[in-house]
Design a protein around this motif. Structure first.
Motif, PDB file in Angstrom:
ATOM      1  N   SER A   1       0.835  -1.202   0.000  1.00  0.00           N
ATOM      2  CA  SER A   1       0.000   0.000   0.000  1.00  0.00           C
ATOM      3  C   SER A   1       0.867   1.248   0.000  1.00  0.00           C
ATOM      4  O   SER A   1       1.909   1.299   0.666  1.00  0.00           O
ATOM      5  CB  SER A   1      -0.894  -0.001   1.231  1.00  0.00           C
TER       6      SER A   1
ATOM      7  N   ASN B   1      -0.376   4.029   1.121  1.00  0.00           N
ATOM      8  CA  ASN B   1      -1.067   4.930   2.057  1.00  0.00           C
ATOM      9  C   ASN B   1      -0.536   4.889   3.476  1.00  0.00           C
ATOM     10  O   ASN B   1      -1.160   5.434   4.385  1.00  0.00           O
ATOM     11  CB  ASN B   1      -2.573   4.640   2.049  1.00  0.00           C
ATOM     12  N   THR B   2       0.597   4.213   3.663  1.00  0.00           N
ATOM     13  CA  THR B   2       1.247   4.292   4.970  1.00  0.00           C
ATOM     14  C   THR B   2       2.760   4.379   4.757  1.00  0.00           C
ATOM     15  O   THR B   2       3.262   4.134   3.651  1.00  0.00           O
ATOM     16  CB  THR B   2       0.865   3.107   5.883  1.00  0.00           C
TER      17      THR B   2
ATOM     18  N   VAL C   1      -3.856   0.819   9.340  1.00  0.00           N
ATOM     19  CA  VAL C   1      -3.213  -0.106   8.393  1.00  0.00           C
ATOM     20  C   VAL C   1      -3.951  -1.447   8.283  1.00  0.00           C
ATOM     21  O   VAL C   1      -3.681  -2.224   7.362  1.00  0.00           O
ATOM     22  CB  VAL C   1      -1.729  -0.368   8.739  1.00  0.00           C
TER      23      VAL C   1
ATOM     24  N   ASP D   1       2.836   1.600  11.142  1.00  0.00           N
ATOM     25  CA  ASP D   1       1.467   2.119  11.309  1.00  0.00           C
ATOM     26  C   ASP D   1       1.465   3.501  11.959  1.00  0.00           C
ATOM     27  O   ASP D   1       0.399   4.113  12.081  1.00  0.00           O
ATOM     28  CB  ASP D   1       0.564   1.145  12.077  1.00  0.00           C
TER      29      ASP D   1
ATOM     30  N   TYR E   1      -8.955   1.629   3.370  1.00  0.00           N
ATOM     31  CA  TYR E   1      -7.968   2.710   3.440  1.00  0.00           C
ATOM     32  C   TYR E   1      -6.695   2.332   2.689  1.00  0.00           C
ATOM     33  O   TYR E   1      -6.196   3.094   1.844  1.00  0.00           O
ATOM     34  CB  TYR E   1      -7.621   3.052   4.890  1.00  0.00           C
ATOM     35  N   MET E   2      -6.170   1.156   2.989  1.00  0.00           N
ATOM     36  CA  MET E   2      -4.862   0.787   2.456  1.00  0.00           C
ATOM     37  C   MET E   2      -4.861   0.678   0.928  1.00  0.00           C
ATOM     38  O   MET E   2      -3.845   0.924   0.286  1.00  0.00           O
ATOM     39  CB  MET E   2      -4.384  -0.515   3.095  1.00  0.00           C
ATOM     40  N   ASN E   3      -6.016   0.279   0.366  1.00  0.00           N
ATOM     41  CA  ASN E   3      -6.085   0.093  -1.090  1.00  0.00           C
ATOM     42  C   ASN E   3      -6.603   1.322  -1.832  1.00  0.00           C
ATOM     43  O   ASN E   3      -6.736   1.297  -3.052  1.00  0.00           O
ATOM     44  CB  ASN E   3      -6.979  -1.105  -1.421  1.00  0.00           C
ATOM     45  N   PHE E   4      -6.934   2.369  -1.105  1.00  0.00           N
ATOM     46  CA  PHE E   4      -7.560   3.519  -1.745  1.00  0.00           C
ATOM     47  C   PHE E   4      -6.553   4.299  -2.600  1.00  0.00           C
ATOM     48  O   PHE E   4      -5.400   4.470  -2.218  1.00  0.00           O
ATOM     49  CB  PHE E   4      -8.191   4.450  -0.694  1.00  0.00           C
ATOM     50  N   ASP E   5      -7.028   4.774  -3.749  1.00  0.00           N
ATOM     51  CA  ASP E   5      -6.182   5.584  -4.623  1.00  0.00           C
ATOM     52  C   ASP E   5      -6.500   7.064  -4.421  1.00  0.00           C
ATOM     53  O   ASP E   5      -7.513   7.564  -4.902  1.00  0.00           O
ATOM     54  CB  ASP E   5      -6.419   5.184  -6.089  1.00  0.00           C
ATOM     55  N   PHE E   6      -5.624   7.750  -3.667  1.00  0.00           N
ATOM     56  CA  PHE E   6      -5.848   9.163  -3.362  1.00  0.00           C
ATOM     57  C   PHE E   6      -5.454  10.087  -4.520  1.00  0.00           C
ATOM     58  O   PHE E   6      -5.700  11.288  -4.452  1.00  0.00           O
ATOM     59  CB  PHE E   6      -5.019   9.579  -2.129  1.00  0.00           C
TER      60      PHE E   6
ATOM     61  N   THR F   1      -6.374  10.329   9.375  1.00  0.00           N
ATOM     62  CA  THR F   1      -6.015  11.680   8.953  1.00  0.00           C
ATOM     63  C   THR F   1      -7.261  12.297   8.346  1.00  0.00           C
ATOM     64  O   THR F   1      -8.161  11.578   7.904  1.00  0.00           O
ATOM     65  CB  THR F   1      -4.916  11.711   7.867  1.00  0.00           C
TER      66      THR F   1
ATOM     67  N   LEU G   1      -2.019   5.348  11.689  1.00  0.00           N
ATOM     68  CA  LEU G   1      -2.837   5.128  10.489  1.00  0.00           C
ATOM     69  C   LEU G   1      -3.537   3.775  10.560  1.00  0.00           C
ATOM     70  O   LEU G   1      -3.016   2.818  11.143  1.00  0.00           O
ATOM     71  CB  LEU G   1      -1.946   5.203   9.241  1.00  0.00           C
TER      72      LEU G   1
ATOM     73  N   ALA H   1      -7.358  13.594   5.599  1.00  0.00           N
ATOM     74  CA  ALA H   1      -7.334  13.222   4.189  1.00  0.00           C
ATOM     75  C   ALA H   1      -8.194  11.998   3.908  1.00  0.00           C
ATOM     76  O   ALA H   1      -8.817  11.894   2.853  1.00  0.00           O
ATOM     77  CB  ALA H   1      -5.893  12.962   3.752  1.00  0.00           C
TER      78      ALA H   1
ATOM     79  N   GLN I   1       6.784  -2.263   7.095  1.00  0.00           N
ATOM     80  CA  GLN I   1       5.673  -1.312   7.050  1.00  0.00           C
ATOM     81  C   GLN I   1       5.413  -0.761   8.449  1.00  0.00           C
ATOM     82  O   GLN I   1       5.455  -1.502   9.425  1.00  0.00           O
ATOM     83  CB  GLN I   1       4.425  -2.040   6.543  1.00  0.00           C
TER      84      GLN I   1
ATOM     85  N   ILE J   1      -0.022  12.206   0.937  1.00  0.00           N
ATOM     86  CA  ILE J   1      -0.848  13.076   1.786  1.00  0.00           C
ATOM     87  C   ILE J   1      -0.035  13.682   2.941  1.00  0.00           C
ATOM     88  O   ILE J   1      -0.518  14.586   3.611  1.00  0.00           O
ATOM     89  CB  ILE J   1      -2.106  12.353   2.342  1.00  0.00           C
ATOM     90  N   PHE J   2       1.200  13.195   3.149  1.00  0.00           N
ATOM     91  CA  PHE J   2       2.062  13.793   4.173  1.00  0.00           C
ATOM     92  C   PHE J   2       3.173  14.633   3.557  1.00  0.00           C
ATOM     93  O   PHE J   2       4.128  15.005   4.241  1.00  0.00           O
ATOM     94  CB  PHE J   2       2.652  12.715   5.090  1.00  0.00           C
TER      95      PHE J   2
END
Lengths: 236, 236
Positions: free
Chosen positions: A106, A108-109, B212, A204, B217-222, B12, B210, B14, A202, A164-165
């Protein structure tokens, strides 16, 4: 027990941009938060890479030094290493390597990557230490040495920050390198191909620590600075 | 010993923007990181305010409930309270209050403010819980109740985030309110004047946790979202 889910960060990239380059954490303090990490010294004094608890500095003269406990840094990351094998790669460019990793995890982390193996045309840089009054990151980073090795065995240590960070960290990957012979390394500008094993860890949690005892930082007015655009210029 | 220098954040802002509204931390877990805090429930289920270890929820029907340990939240802040007196204020508007505070402290680190006193024309909102599949933050937040009291005694609990962390948090102030009678409160949309005592607690660390273990969340495409602009719309 060591917390292996947390990435510790002292300072932010944002504070380097206008030239807040005082060392505000000692290496001793940084090592309390991890045995693996990256950073830069006071006044952008070289490129740091911590492997297995040993803090190496690639200085602007190209030498690799082990720094002492009282060495100070304006910006650094560290964590306690507990990597797992992710994949092996064969002659991948930085772009191919990053794409392959992001397809397997991912984005996103926060996570760290360690690639051990052989790198062709490895190109690194180390900035020369500047002294107060500091210039901006862009200006200070101009005084850098660039090093190239055609083929080198070593460790690529990278941190990935979710976009996003962006601002607190560099969104995306940030790579440092140290050769197995401990005679070459720095902030990675590029390489031809990486061949070897890729490990991942990874997180968290990002533990973001700020230099609240540094008046220059605390009193600084960031409102006139386009921090993000300057970060992307200096770190590319 | 409780760490009073750290602000804990789960999730977050976001992630709320595209509607990732699953509750990913329990109130019990959140209270392990503090006795003071704010947040929202799963599906934007009301506005939370934690005072002296008691988690109050202002629901969209206006009722104030104490929530249980297994209540879950997609986004929350908490910390262990150790405030010091900063100043007293007399009939200050939100803008005047914020300006006064920022003149007395650095805007380059996270801090919390607690104002206890009398507030005129206090206007709050609480969003109504939505269910999966969730809509975006903007759409979900449209289904909100607005509450006004002409004069009310209570506590304004606020967090300030440096603008360089905009995205992870809301840059600037984020205010929640609870009346002393525990019968009125929510996310603060505005007030006429605040009269009372102002206390402050400055942090040196943001512990950003986060979700995790949440695949959504983890698979989302921001990458297709203009997160910052949507945050500023929804939180203003």
């Amino acid at each position: 027990m060591a917390n292996t889910k947390t990435l510790y960060q002292h300072g932010t990239l944002a504070l380097l941009v206008p030239g807040l380059l005082d060392g505000t954490i000692t290496m001793k303090e940084l090592l309390e938060h991890g045995d693996t990490g990256i950073g830069t010294g006071e006044g952008l004094d070289g490129e740091l890479i911590i492997l297995d608890g040993v803090p190496y500095q690639v200085a602007s003269d190209g030498k690799v030094n082990v720094v002492k406990d009282d060495f100070t840094l304006p910006f650094a990351n560290s964590h306690f290493g507990e990597y797992r094998n992710l994949t092996t790669v064969d002659a991948l460019s930085p772009k191919e390597l990053e794409t392959k990793i992001l397809a397997m995890t991912s984005s996103n982390t926060f996570f760290s990557i360690k690639v051990h193996g052989t790198f062709t045309n490895m190109k690194t840089r180390a900035v020369k230490k500047s002294h107060k009054p500091y210039a901006t990151l862009g200006k200070t980073a101009e005084d850098q040495s660039i090093f190239v090795q055609e083929s080198v065995e070593g460790t690529l240590l990278s941190y990935y920050s979710p976009t996003i960070f962006d601002g607190a960290a560099v969104g995306g990957f940030h790579h440092h390198f140290l050769s197995d012979a401990h005679d070459f390394g720095g902030h990675v500008l590029g390489f031809g191909g990486a061949t070897g094993s890729v490990m991942i860890q990874q997180f968290d949690t990002l533990e973001q620590h700020l230099p609240v005892n540094n008046p220059d930082y605390m009193n600084f007015d960031f409102s006139d600075w386009d921090i993000l655009s300057d970060i992307h210029k200096a770190e590319s």
